[in-house]
Design a protein around this motif. Structure first.
Motif, PDB file in Angstrom:
ATOM      1  N   ASP A 250     -61.297  32.986  34.342  1.00 44.25           N
ATOM      2  CA  ASP A 250     -62.081  32.127  33.744  1.00 44.25           C
ATOM      3  C   ASP A 250     -62.740  30.965  34.554  1.00 44.25           C
ATOM      4  N   VAL A 313     -53.745  33.561  22.507  1.00 44.38           N
ATOM      5  CA  VAL A 313     -54.669  32.542  21.550  1.00 44.38           C
ATOM      6  C   VAL A 313     -54.835  31.172  22.023  1.00 44.38           C
ATOM      7  N   TYR A 315     -55.396  30.823  25.150  1.00 42.06           N
ATOM      8  CA  TYR A 315     -56.747  30.946  26.347  1.00 42.06           C
ATOM      9  C   TYR A 315     -57.927  30.978  25.186  1.00 42.06           C
ATOM     10  N   TYR A 316     -57.862  31.582  24.132  1.00 44.46           N
ATOM     11  CA  TYR A 316     -58.913  31.668  23.171  1.00 44.46           C
ATOM     12  C   TYR A 316     -59.463  30.386  22.750  1.00 44.46           C
ATOM     13  N   ARG A 319     -61.015  28.352  25.757  1.00 46.70           N
ATOM     14  CA  ARG A 319     -62.349  28.785  26.131  1.00 46.70           C
ATOM     15  C   ARG A 319     -63.382  28.378  25.303  1.00 46.70           C
ATOM     16  N   VAL A 320     -62.951  28.908  23.712  1.00 49.30           N
ATOM     17  CA  VAL A 320     -64.089  28.522  22.718  1.00 49.30           C
ATOM     18  C   VAL A 320     -64.327  27.203  22.632  1.00 49.30           C
TER      19      VAL A 320
END
Ligand code: NDP
Length: 442
Positions: A250, A313, A315-316, A319-320
């Protein structure tokens, strides 16, 4: 002016950070990753500092050779191979990109080719492990302490060089910061964006490579060592490799975005970044994998799935949240966040030369939940790495404790800066979004 608390923290870190790294790595090498036993042994007189030191592997020519080759290879990939990934990977932003405006009004150009460097390095690593067998995949683990001495030498050399460069031949004299306090300047850096030539940018190179490219290789080397010692790789080791691998990938996928983060936009280059990137990051961010070599943990399916979900979750969210701010800022608010036009607070600030600028602080999406929800996601991911190791020892939990301190401190530092920048507009924003990390709590 440097306040006494900052100075005391800096002196503490300068004196103790290298010892902390040594203590952690030594405790795995000599005490099966127990942090308490060496202390107890020392206090009871069962061992002496000299005994521990005498058992510590010294710097070797082999390690020095590996390290010099490694850093040289990363310099070559960074400086001499222009990015080709952006030509065929849809959505990937690479090649020549601009950084943020510096306080002196300079806009630096960067060659964004980290993803390419990571791919080439890993392809070569796997080609060697599967076909060429020029060196063992356990090479990093097998030379871990001798390599620590090499990393320290580079960390100190680069930080000292950066300080001298700031005094004698800065890249941009107007972006230098001198506090008059030697220790503060050495630690926090003088130059904002030290460079050699047009493209070798110290901050991007040391922050992004060689430490972060090495992160996934170090984990692979630990997995190879487990395989060699126990004939299998445990699911906890796979989880560490996968979750940290996602985080590293990422970072490289979003390297252009990284030019807009605090490290590149606000921090000067000193020992904190120079030594930290060479030693602290590769040695302490990889403690879970090292621990699992000494204590192979096979997780039950429910635990493994639970940890995987927590990591994903986290990481989500990470990132978001970062993506929402990036999109909002890039489009100046002309975008959709969760299907709606974003809400925001208009704010203004005045630069040193008296020019007035306008900006926007978003209060939609995750940025309406908390002021640093990206840090919260990062912390959830960090906790997931640690949980893979079970609860037998505290050593693997260093990472979550460290990240909690780092990100809370960063949060306070950033908010202090934003308050100085935006004044009453920042107050309006904090009234609308009252929590920092955890909605309803903090
Ligand atoms: P942020 O991405 O949160 O950036 C903070 C800046 O964003 C502020 O200074 C302000 O800058 C702007 N901003 C703040 N609030 C808003 C808002 N509501 N709307 C629009 N802009 C806003 O911080 P970092 O650069 O520290 O972190 C980037 C990522 O890197 C994070 O996800 C963090 O978790 C991760 N990280 C990881 C580390 C690690 O060691 N693993 C270390 C450090 C960070 P402006 O002046 O432009 O208004």
């Amino acid at each position: 002016e440097v306040d006494w608390f900052s100075l005391a923290s800096i002196l503490f870190l300068l004196m103790f950070a290298p010892l902390i790294v040594y203590y952690f790595i030594m405790s795995c090498d000599q005490y099966q990753c127990s942090l308490i036993t060496p202390l107890v042994d020392l206090l009871l007189g069962n061992t002496h500092l000299s005994d521990i030191w005498n058992k510590t592997p010294a710097l070797t020519y082999k390690a020095a050779g590996i390290y010099i080759l490694w850093v040289t290879f990363q310099v070559i990939l960074y400086v001499f191979i222009p990015d080709f990934c952006h030509k065929f990977l849809p959505g990937y932003v690479g090649g020549i990109q601009e950084g943020a405006v510096t306080p002196a009004g300079v806009v630096n150009k960067y060659e964004i080719n980290g993803l390419q460097a990571w791919i080439i390095t890993h392809v070569l690593w796997f080609a060697n492990a599967c076909y060429f067998h020029c060196f063992s995949p356990t090479i990093i683990f097998d030379n871990w302490i001798p390599l620590l001495w090499c990393a320290n030498i580079l960390g100190y050399v680069v930080s000292t060089f950066a300080m001298l460069k700031g005094y004698f031949f800065p890249t941009n004299a107007k972006d230098c910061k001198f506090t008059g306090n030697f220790f503060y300047d050495y630690m926090m850096g003088i130059e904002f964006n030290p460079r050699i030539g047009k493209w070798f940018d110290f901050k991007l190179f040391f922050n992004g490579r060689p430490g972060i490219v090495a992160w996934t290789l170090i984990n692979l080397s630990y997995a190879a060592k487990q395989q060699k010692l126990y004939g299998q790789v445990t699911n906890s080791m796979i989880l560490v490799n996968v979750l940290q691998g996602i985080y590293v990938l990422d970072f490289f996928w979003n390297e252009a975005w990284y030019l807009k983060t605090i490290d590149i936009c606000h921090d000067h280059f000193g020992w904190y970044l120079g030594w930290g990137d060479c030693v602290w990051l590769p040695y302490l961010y990889t403690l879970q994998g090292l621990y699992l070599v000494y204590h192979p943990v096979q997780l039950g399916t429910a635990n493994a799935v639970g940890i995987l979900i927590l990591g994903l979750v986290g990481y989500y969210i990470f990132r978001v949240t970062n993506h929402q701010k990036d999109l909002f800022r890039r489009t100046n608010g002309n975008c959709k966040i969760w299907g709606r036009k974003p809400e925001y607070i208009e704010c203004s600030y005045t630069s040193v030369d008296g020019t007035k600028y306008y900006s926007k602080l978003m209060t939609s999406g995750f940025w309406g939940w908390a002021r640093h929800f990206n840090y919260t996601g990062d912390l959830m991911g960090s906790l997931a790495y640690c949980l893979t190791c079970g609860f037998a020892h505290i050593l693997p939990y260093f990472y979550i404790v460290y990240m909690a301190i780092l990100l809370t401190h960063r949060c306070i530092r950033d908010e202090h800066r934003c308050f100085s920048k935006y004044g009453k507009d920042w107050k309006r924003y904090t009234t609308k979004v009252p929590y920092r990390l955890i909605p309803g709590m903090f």
